[in-house]
Design an enzyme around this catalytic site. Sequence first.
Site, PDB file in Angstrom:
ATOM      1  N   GLY A   1       0.799  -1.210   0.000  1.00 48.01           N
ATOM      2  CA  GLY A   1       0.000   0.000   0.000  1.00 48.01           C
ATOM      3  C   GLY A   1       0.834   1.264   0.000  1.00 48.01           C
ATOM      4  O   GLY A   1       2.061   1.236   0.170  1.00 48.01           O
TER       5      GLY A   1
ATOM      6  N   GLY B   1      -0.171  -1.418   6.516  1.00 51.87           N
ATOM      7  CA  GLY B   1      -1.246  -0.448   6.601  1.00 51.87           C
ATOM      8  C   GLY B   1      -2.574  -1.131   6.861  1.00 51.87           C
ATOM      9  O   GLY B   1      -2.635  -2.309   7.199  1.00 51.87           O
ATOM     10  N   ALA B   2      -3.662  -0.394   6.705  1.00 55.75           N
ATOM     11  CA  ALA B   2      -5.006  -0.939   6.869  1.00 55.75           C
ATOM     12  C   ALA B   2      -5.996  -0.040   6.156  1.00 55.75           C
ATOM     13  O   ALA B   2      -5.738   1.138   5.924  1.00 55.75           O
ATOM     14  CB  ALA B   2      -5.379  -1.067   8.341  1.00 55.75           C
ATOM     15  N   ASP B   3      -7.127  -0.609   5.798  1.00 56.74           N
ATOM     16  CA  ASP B   3      -8.198   0.166   5.194  1.00 56.74           C
ATOM     17  C   ASP B   3      -9.111   0.770   6.261  1.00 56.74           C
ATOM     18  O   ASP B   3      -9.755   1.799   6.032  1.00 56.74           O
ATOM     19  CB  ASP B   3      -9.016  -0.713   4.242  1.00 56.74           C
ATOM     20  CG  ASP B   3      -8.155  -1.257   3.115  1.00 56.74           C
ATOM     21  OD1 ASP B   3      -7.450  -0.456   2.481  1.00 56.74           O
ATOM     22  OD2 ASP B   3      -8.170  -2.479   2.881  1.00 56.74           O
TER      23      ASP B   3
ATOM     24  N   GLU C   1      -0.469 -10.793   3.273  1.00 52.75           N
ATOM     25  CA  GLU C   1      -0.365  -9.941   4.455  1.00 52.75           C
ATOM     26  C   GLU C   1      -0.655 -10.732   5.729  1.00 52.75           C
ATOM     27  O   GLU C   1      -0.017 -10.530   6.760  1.00 52.75           O
ATOM     28  CB  GLU C   1      -1.328  -8.755   4.330  1.00 52.75           C
ATOM     29  CG  GLU C   1      -0.874  -7.722   3.300  1.00 52.75           C
ATOM     30  CD  GLU C   1      -1.882  -6.622   3.051  1.00 52.75           C
ATOM     31  OE1 GLU C   1      -1.492  -5.606   2.462  1.00 52.75           O
ATOM     32  OE2 GLU C   1      -3.053  -6.787   3.437  1.00 52.75           O
TER      33      GLU C   1
END
Length: 285
Positions: A35, A92-94, A113
Site C-alpha cells: 500500500g 497499513g489498513a483500510d 499480508e
Amino acid sequence: MADATTIESAKRAAAIQAVAENFDPAATHVGIGSGTTIVYVVDAIKERSTNPNIRYIPTGYQSRKVIEQAGLTPFSFDSLSDDVRLDIAFDGADEVDEDLNCIKGGGACLFQEKLVAEKARKFICVADYRKNQSRLLTNWHTIPIEVAPISVPPVLRALRELGSPNPQLRQTLLEKSGPLQTDQGFFIIDAPFPPLLIPADVEAGKGKGDGSDGTWEVNKLSQAIKRLTGVLEVGIFSGLDGVEAEKLRESDAGKTLPVITGGQKPIAVYFGMQDGSVQVRRAKK
C-alpha cells in the site's frame, strides 16, 4: 473531500514515528506490507537502518519492488525456515476499530499480508486519520475476500445468505480486462455488511453477533466467511495480537504448538492526523 497533500503528509508522519519507536536496527527479519503508506515506512527504515544483513519479507509484488528500490534486501516468505519468527512487521489498513481489529485487502494483498502478520512477533499498523473508526465497516464499507475463480458464483450466493446485500466481484480499472487477479491468480469479492460489533457490544446486548438478527461480531463473521468453500482468505485481521500469540506459544513449551490464526491484530496503530500530529492506539492490557 480530504486534501491529497494533507493525507500524504499524515501517512508520512505516522510512518516516521512508527519506525522511530519500533524498528530495531539489530533485527534479522522484518515484514513489509503493501500500500501507499508503506512507501513512507520503507523510506523511514532506510534512513535509520545501518544493518545490511536484515532480511525484509514482502507481502506481494508491490512491496518487494519498494524494498528493492530502497536498496534493502527482500527475502521470500516461502524461503523462511519453520523456526524463524519475524522480529516485527509493518503494514497499513483500510480501517481499524477501537479493539485494533483491521480490514485489509483494498490493495488485494490480504492473503500474503496475513501470512506475514502471523509470522511476526509483533505487527505495527500505520495509517492516516481516515482509517480511525470505532467499528469496522463504518467508513470502509466492504470486506475484501480472496476466492478461487471457479468458486465465485457459490461464494457470492453464500455471502448474500450471510447477510451481505450486494457482494461484487472486483474488476480491473480497465473493465474489458476482466476481474482483478491477486498474486496467487485468485479473484477478490468485496462484500458489504452493516458495521461490525466487537465482543463488548455483544456483552452489552447490542446484538447477538452471529448473523441471526442481522448483526455480526468481527471474529464470528470472519470465521463464517473463511469456512465457505472456495475462500482462500478474508480481509479481517482479528483475534490475538503478536504479544498474546507469543505468550500462548511460550506457555505451551514442550507441547504441540497452538495454531495462531486470524491474521493477527496489531499491537499498536499509528494514525497520522490532519494537523500533522500522530495519534497512537495501543492494544489494551
